[in-house]
Design a protein around this motif. Structure first.
Motif, PDB file in Angstrom:
ATOM      1  N   THR A 198       0.832  -1.214   0.000  1.00  0.00           N
ATOM      2  CA  THR A 198       0.000   0.000   0.000  1.00  0.00           C
ATOM      3  C   THR A 198       0.857   1.251   0.000  1.00  0.00           C
ATOM      4  OG1 THR A 198      -1.534  -1.230   1.351  1.00  0.00           O
ATOM      5  CG2 THR A 198      -1.917   1.121   1.196  1.00  0.00           C
ATOM      6  N   ILE A 199       1.828   1.277   0.878  1.00  0.00           N
ATOM      7  CA  ILE A 199       2.602   2.524   0.994  1.00  0.00           C
ATOM      8  C   ILE A 199       3.532   2.674  -0.213  1.00  0.00           C
ATOM      9  CG2 ILE A 199       4.022   3.956   2.551  1.00  0.00           C
ATOM     10  CD1 ILE A 199       1.410   3.008   3.849  1.00  0.00           C
ATOM     11  N   THR A 200       3.976   1.538  -0.744  1.00  0.00           N
ATOM     12  CA  THR A 200       4.825   1.607  -1.928  1.00  0.00           C
ATOM     13  C   THR A 200       4.073   2.245  -3.096  1.00  0.00           C
ATOM     14  OG1 THR A 200       5.911  -0.384  -1.152  1.00  0.00           O
ATOM     15  CG2 THR A 200       6.338   0.221  -3.433  1.00  0.00           C
ATOM     16  N   LEU A 201       2.757   2.087  -3.111  1.00  0.00           N
ATOM     17  CA  LEU A 201       1.951   2.672  -4.190  1.00  0.00           C
ATOM     18  C   LEU A 201       1.896   4.191  -4.135  1.00  0.00           C
ATOM     19  CD1 LEU A 201      -1.178   0.361  -4.501  1.00  0.00           C
ATOM     20  CD2 LEU A 201       0.558   0.807  -6.236  1.00  0.00           C
ATOM     21  N   ALA A 202       2.236   4.744  -2.973  1.00  0.00           N
ATOM     22  CA  ALA A 202       2.182   6.210  -2.843  1.00  0.00           C
ATOM     23  C   ALA A 202       3.546   6.785  -3.190  1.00  0.00           C
ATOM     24  CB  ALA A 202       1.811   6.582  -1.409  1.00  0.00           C
ATOM     25  N   PRO A 203       3.654   7.460  -4.335  1.00  0.00           N
ATOM     26  CA  PRO A 203       4.956   8.019  -4.693  1.00  0.00           C
ATOM     27  C   PRO A 203       5.300   9.180  -3.771  1.00  0.00           C
ATOM     28  CG  PRO A 203       3.285   8.772  -6.221  1.00  0.00           C
ATOM     29  CD  PRO A 203       2.606   7.838  -5.272  1.00  0.00           C
ATOM     30  N   LYS A 204       6.555   9.570  -3.796  1.00  0.00           N
ATOM     31  CA  LYS A 204       6.964  10.738  -3.025  1.00  0.00           C
ATOM     32  C   LYS A 204       6.117  11.932  -3.474  1.00  0.00           C
ATOM     33  CE  LYS A 204      11.236  13.077  -1.914  1.00  0.00           C
ATOM     34  NZ  LYS A 204      12.652  13.182  -2.155  1.00  0.00           N
ATOM     35  N   SER A 205       5.692  12.746  -2.527  1.00  0.00           N
ATOM     36  CA  SER A 205       4.829  13.870  -2.869  1.00  0.00           C
ATOM     37  C   SER A 205       5.499  14.764  -3.912  1.00  0.00           C
ATOM     38  CB  SER A 205       4.522  14.667  -1.603  1.00  0.00           C
ATOM     39  OG  SER A 205       4.334  16.013  -1.906  1.00  0.00           O
ATOM     40  N   LYS A 206       4.712  15.118  -4.946  1.00  0.00           N
ATOM     41  CA  LYS A 206       5.243  15.966  -6.025  1.00  0.00           C
ATOM     42  C   LYS A 206       5.716  17.309  -5.465  1.00  0.00           C
ATOM     43  CE  LYS A 206       3.529  13.752  -9.963  1.00  0.00           C
ATOM     44  NZ  LYS A 206       2.615  12.769  -9.417  1.00  0.00           N
ATOM     45  N   ILE A 207       5.060  17.729  -4.400  1.00  0.00           N
ATOM     46  CA  ILE A 207       5.424  19.023  -3.823  1.00  0.00           C
ATOM     47  C   ILE A 207       6.781  18.895  -3.128  1.00  0.00           C
ATOM     48  CG2 ILE A 207       4.668  20.845  -2.248  1.00  0.00           C
ATOM     49  CD1 ILE A 207       1.787  20.009  -2.900  1.00  0.00           C
ATOM     50  N   ARG A 208       6.971  17.745  -2.467  1.00  0.00           N
ATOM     51  CA  ARG A 208       8.292  17.502  -1.832  1.00  0.00           C
ATOM     52  C   ARG A 208       9.390  17.398  -2.889  1.00  0.00           C
ATOM     53  NH1 ARG A 208       8.077  18.723   3.539  1.00  0.00           N
ATOM     54  NH2 ARG A 208       5.839  18.927   3.628  1.00  0.00           N
TER      55      ARG A 208
ATOM     56  N   TYR B 104      -5.856  13.963   0.338  1.00  0.00           N
ATOM     57  CA  TYR B 104      -7.119  13.217   0.384  1.00  0.00           C
ATOM     58  C   TYR B 104      -7.009  11.921  -0.418  1.00  0.00           C
ATOM     59  CZ  TYR B 104      -8.801  17.969   1.519  1.00  0.00           C
ATOM     60  OH  TYR B 104      -8.975  19.223   2.048  1.00  0.00           O
ATOM     61  N   PHE B 105      -6.294  12.003  -1.540  1.00  0.00           N
ATOM     62  CA  PHE B 105      -6.197  10.837  -2.414  1.00  0.00           C
ATOM     63  C   PHE B 105      -5.361   9.731  -1.754  1.00  0.00           C
ATOM     64  CE2 PHE B 105      -6.972  14.533  -5.102  1.00  0.00           C
ATOM     65  CZ  PHE B 105      -8.065  14.099  -5.816  1.00  0.00           C
ATOM     66  N   TYR B 106      -4.260  10.143  -1.114  1.00  0.00           N
ATOM     67  CA  TYR B 106      -3.388   9.126  -0.506  1.00  0.00           C
ATOM     68  C   TYR B 106      -3.969   8.568   0.781  1.00  0.00           C
ATOM     69  CZ  TYR B 106      -0.316   9.952  -4.266  1.00  0.00           C
ATOM     70  OH  TYR B 106       0.174  10.019  -5.539  1.00  0.00           O
ATOM     71  N   LEU B 107      -4.686   9.392   1.522  1.00  0.00           N
ATOM     72  CA  LEU B 107      -5.348   8.844   2.709  1.00  0.00           C
ATOM     73  C   LEU B 107      -6.366   7.784   2.277  1.00  0.00           C
ATOM     74  CD1 LEU B 107      -5.693  12.110   4.774  1.00  0.00           C
ATOM     75  CD2 LEU B 107      -4.537  10.028   5.531  1.00  0.00           C
ATOM     76  N   GLY B 108      -7.024   8.048   1.157  1.00  0.00           N
ATOM     77  CA  GLY B 108      -7.950   7.059   0.609  1.00  0.00           C
ATOM     78  C   GLY B 108      -7.218   5.746   0.340  1.00  0.00           C
ATOM     79  N   LEU B 109      -6.065   5.841  -0.277  1.00  0.00           N
ATOM     80  CA  LEU B 109      -5.254   4.651  -0.572  1.00  0.00           C
ATOM     81  C   LEU B 109      -4.866   3.933   0.731  1.00  0.00           C
ATOM     82  CD1 LEU B 109      -3.470   3.100  -2.724  1.00  0.00           C
ATOM     83  CD2 LEU B 109      -1.665   4.738  -2.173  1.00  0.00           C
ATOM     84  N   PHE B 110      -4.376   4.680   1.711  1.00  0.00           N
ATOM     85  CA  PHE B 110      -3.887   4.069   2.956  1.00  0.00           C
ATOM     86  C   PHE B 110      -5.015   3.382   3.738  1.00  0.00           C
ATOM     87  CE2 PHE B 110      -0.458   7.604   3.009  1.00  0.00           C
ATOM     88  CZ  PHE B 110       0.246   6.932   2.038  1.00  0.00           C
ATOM     89  N   TYR B 111      -6.192   4.003   3.722  1.00  0.00           N
ATOM     90  CA  TYR B 111      -7.298   3.439   4.506  1.00  0.00           C
ATOM     91  C   TYR B 111      -8.275   2.637   3.647  1.00  0.00           C
ATOM     92  CZ  TYR B 111      -5.514   5.888   8.520  1.00  0.00           C
ATOM     93  OH  TYR B 111      -4.710   6.302   9.555  1.00  0.00           O
ATOM     94  N   LYS B 112      -7.859   2.371   2.390  1.00  0.00           N
ATOM     95  CA  LYS B 112      -8.665   1.541   1.476  1.00  0.00           C
ATOM     96  C   LYS B 112     -10.072   2.111   1.256  1.00  0.00           C
ATOM     97  CE  LYS B 112      -5.905  -2.589   2.262  1.00  0.00           C
ATOM     98  NZ  LYS B 112      -4.734  -1.775   2.545  1.00  0.00           N
ATOM     99  N   VAL B 113     -10.111   3.431   1.154  1.00  0.00           N
ATOM    100  CA  VAL B 113     -11.368   4.130   0.867  1.00  0.00           C
ATOM    101  C   VAL B 113     -11.315   4.544  -0.601  1.00  0.00           C
ATOM    102  CG1 VAL B 113     -12.770   6.164   1.397  1.00  0.00           C
ATOM    103  CG2 VAL B 113     -11.400   5.077   3.203  1.00  0.00           C
ATOM    104  N   LYS B 114     -12.409   4.280  -1.325  1.00  0.00           N
ATOM    105  CA  LYS B 114     -12.421   4.662  -2.730  1.00  0.00           C
ATOM    106  C   LYS B 114     -12.773   6.148  -2.826  1.00  0.00           C
ATOM    107  CE  LYS B 114     -14.061   2.687  -6.997  1.00  0.00           C
ATOM    108  NZ  LYS B 114     -15.114   1.896  -7.599  1.00  0.00           N
ATOM    109  N   VAL B 115     -11.824   6.933  -3.308  1.00  0.00           N
ATOM    110  CA  VAL B 115     -12.063   8.375  -3.434  1.00  0.00           C
ATOM    111  C   VAL B 115     -12.700   8.630  -4.802  1.00  0.00           C
ATOM    112  CG1 VAL B 115     -10.978  10.653  -3.531  1.00  0.00           C
ATOM    113  CG2 VAL B 115     -10.138   8.923  -1.913  1.00  0.00           C
ATOM    114  N   ILE B 116     -13.940   9.098  -4.787  1.00  0.00           N
ATOM    115  CA  ILE B 116     -14.691   9.305  -6.027  1.00  0.00           C
ATOM    116  C   ILE B 116     -14.607  10.784  -6.389  1.00  0.00           C
ATOM    117  CG2 ILE B 116     -16.949   9.047  -7.148  1.00  0.00           C
ATOM    118  CD1 ILE B 116     -15.874   6.358  -6.191  1.00  0.00           C
ATOM    119  N   GLU B 117     -14.063  11.048  -7.577  1.00  0.00           N
ATOM    120  CA  GLU B 117     -13.825  12.431  -7.982  1.00  0.00           C
ATOM    121  C   GLU B 117     -14.975  12.957  -8.840  1.00  0.00           C
ATOM    122  OE1 GLU B 117      -9.584  13.162  -9.366  1.00  0.00           O
ATOM    123  OE2 GLU B 117      -9.707  10.986  -9.416  1.00  0.00           O
ATOM    124  N   ALA B 118     -15.627  14.002  -8.364  1.00  0.00           N
ATOM    125  CA  ALA B 118     -16.631  14.682  -9.193  1.00  0.00           C
ATOM    126  C   ALA B 118     -15.930  15.891  -9.814  1.00  0.00           C
ATOM    127  CB  ALA B 118     -17.804  15.125  -8.336  1.00  0.00           C
TER     128      ALA B 118
END
Ligand SMILES: Cc1ncc(COP(=O)(O)O)c(C=O)c1O
Length: 383
Positions: free
Chosen positions: A7-17, A125-139
């Motif tokens: 799961t955490i490997t799926l989160a790349p380093k923050s683009k802002i960082r 918000y997107f990465y917290l969704g990934l970490f907690y296995k919540v599907k983030v639905i984008e409108a």
């Protein structure tokens, strides 16, 4: 060695960082990348922290936060937001707005739950969704970055548990109108959803725009999770202090999670936060005036360059479209950095609908903004 967390490997380093890293050690770089106001943290916040340290307050704080701070937040919520709380039940102090969000995801969701937000939106918000296995639905937002309420409603399913709003918004600068807020509240009530409201930019508003906290409105307190922080109002991102306001059951659960994952926040700094909250709010007026001028400058220059964007009503970000130049946000930001030493964030950091956009933070001096816009102009002329 065995495999690390998938799961955490799926989160790349923050683009802002990454941007921080690109700019590191280069004195010629003007950064329009960072969500950090440029004024000094007000002295009372610093003095309050030092005084606490001098009293040797270096031990664990109560898990929910120091009672005197919780009481100051209770008062602030009543006076500034018209939210009625009981500090013993409804507030928990966190390590910045970031951990306030983390606690919210940890305590609200089960794996497979869905959460709806307007996109583009704040990266975490997107990465917290990934970490907690919540599907983030984008409108996808409307072209002026307002929420598309009908689209949001169409995206609601049996699995939808919450809507998340962030007004004023990072990265678009959009601030919800009262009518839009009422429509979102109506969705949350009709479909029995939680409403997560991230209000960290509530003070950065222009053109007479007014912020309304949904937790202040009839019947909404129980289903609303309000997130705020010391970071932006007091230019104190390094204090790492924020808070969540919610119903008693949610705060109780948050306390459980918090005690095993963070064991509280910096104790002495909480006394600095109390002093900051005690300050007369007028300290912020000249700061807001200066941010207003910065917004006007950047907006005007971007329009002159045909980098189309609607005028932000809040926060300190602006998100122009690159569509007139046939270049995407990643290419634009990389080339701009190499050729003109200006750092900004490619739009794709903020969701699925902003590949051909860039985010500019105008939380820097007028002189630097003017120079950065001159450089952007030179760059754009090469495209
Ligand atoms: C919308 C939004 N929420 C939360 C945060 C996190 O705030 P903090 O620095 O207090 O963790 C940020 C920071 O940029 C933000 O833009």
């Amino acid at each position: 060695m065995k495999e690390l967390s998938k799961t955490i490997t799926l989160a790349p380093k923050s683009k802002i960082r990454e941007l921080f890293d690109l700019a590191a050690g280069r004195s010629d770089v003007i950064s329009l990348g960072i969500g950090q106001p440029d004024f000094l943290t007000p002295q009372p916040a610093i003095d309050g922290t030092i005084a606490a340290l001098n009293k040797k307050i270096t031990y664990y704080a109560p898990t929910r936060g120091v009672p005197a701070l919780l009481q100051s937040i209770e008062k602030k919520l009543k006076v500034d937001n018209n939210i009625t709380t009981n500090w013993k039940d409804n507030i928990i102090v966190t390590n910045g707005g970031s951990q306030a969000l983390n606690l919210t995801f940890a305590t609200l969701f089960n794996p497979g739950d869905e959460m709806i937000l307007s996109s583009p939106n704040f990266i975490s918000y997107f990465y917290l969704g990934l970490f907690y296995k919540v599907k983030v639905i984008e409108a996808q937002r409307r072209p002026d970055f307002g929420p598309d309420i009908e689209k949001m409603e169409r995206l609601i399913t049996k699995k939808t548990k919450a809507i998340l709003i962030n007004s004023p918004n990072n990265p678009t600068g959009y601030a919800l109108t009262r009518k839009e807020l009422d429509q979102i509240i109506n969705l949350a009530s009709s479909y029995d959803l939680y409403l997560i409201t991230d209000e960290v930019y509530e003070n950065y508003l222009y053109d007479g725009t007014i912020h309304t906290s949904p937790a202040s409105l009839d019947e909404m307190f129980n289903r609303t999770i309000t997130i705020n922080a010391m970071s932006k109002l007091f230019s104190a991102t390094g204090f790492r202090l924020g808070y969540v306001v919610a119903n008693k059951d949610i705060i109780n659960l948050m306390e459980n999670y918090h005690q095993y994952t963070a064991a509280g926040t910096n104790h002495a700094a909480q006394y600095g936060f109390i002093e900051a909250l005690n300050m007369d709010k007028s300290f912020f007026s000249p700061i807001l005036q200066s941010f207003y001028q910065r917004r006007n400058l950047v907006y005007k220059r971007l329009n002159e360059l045909d980098l189309k964007v609607s005028k932000p009503k809040g926060a300190f970000y602006i998100m122009p479209s690159l569509k007139n130049y046939n270049i995407n946000g990643i290419e634009f930001s990389e080339k701009l950095m190499k050729e003109q030493a200006v750092a900004l964030v490619p739009g794709n950091a903020f969701g699925s609908y902003s590949d051909t956009m860039i985010r500019i933070s105008y939380a820097t001096t007028i002189e630097k903004l003017e120079e950065a816009m001159n450089r952007i102009e030179k760059f754009v002329k090469t495209l």
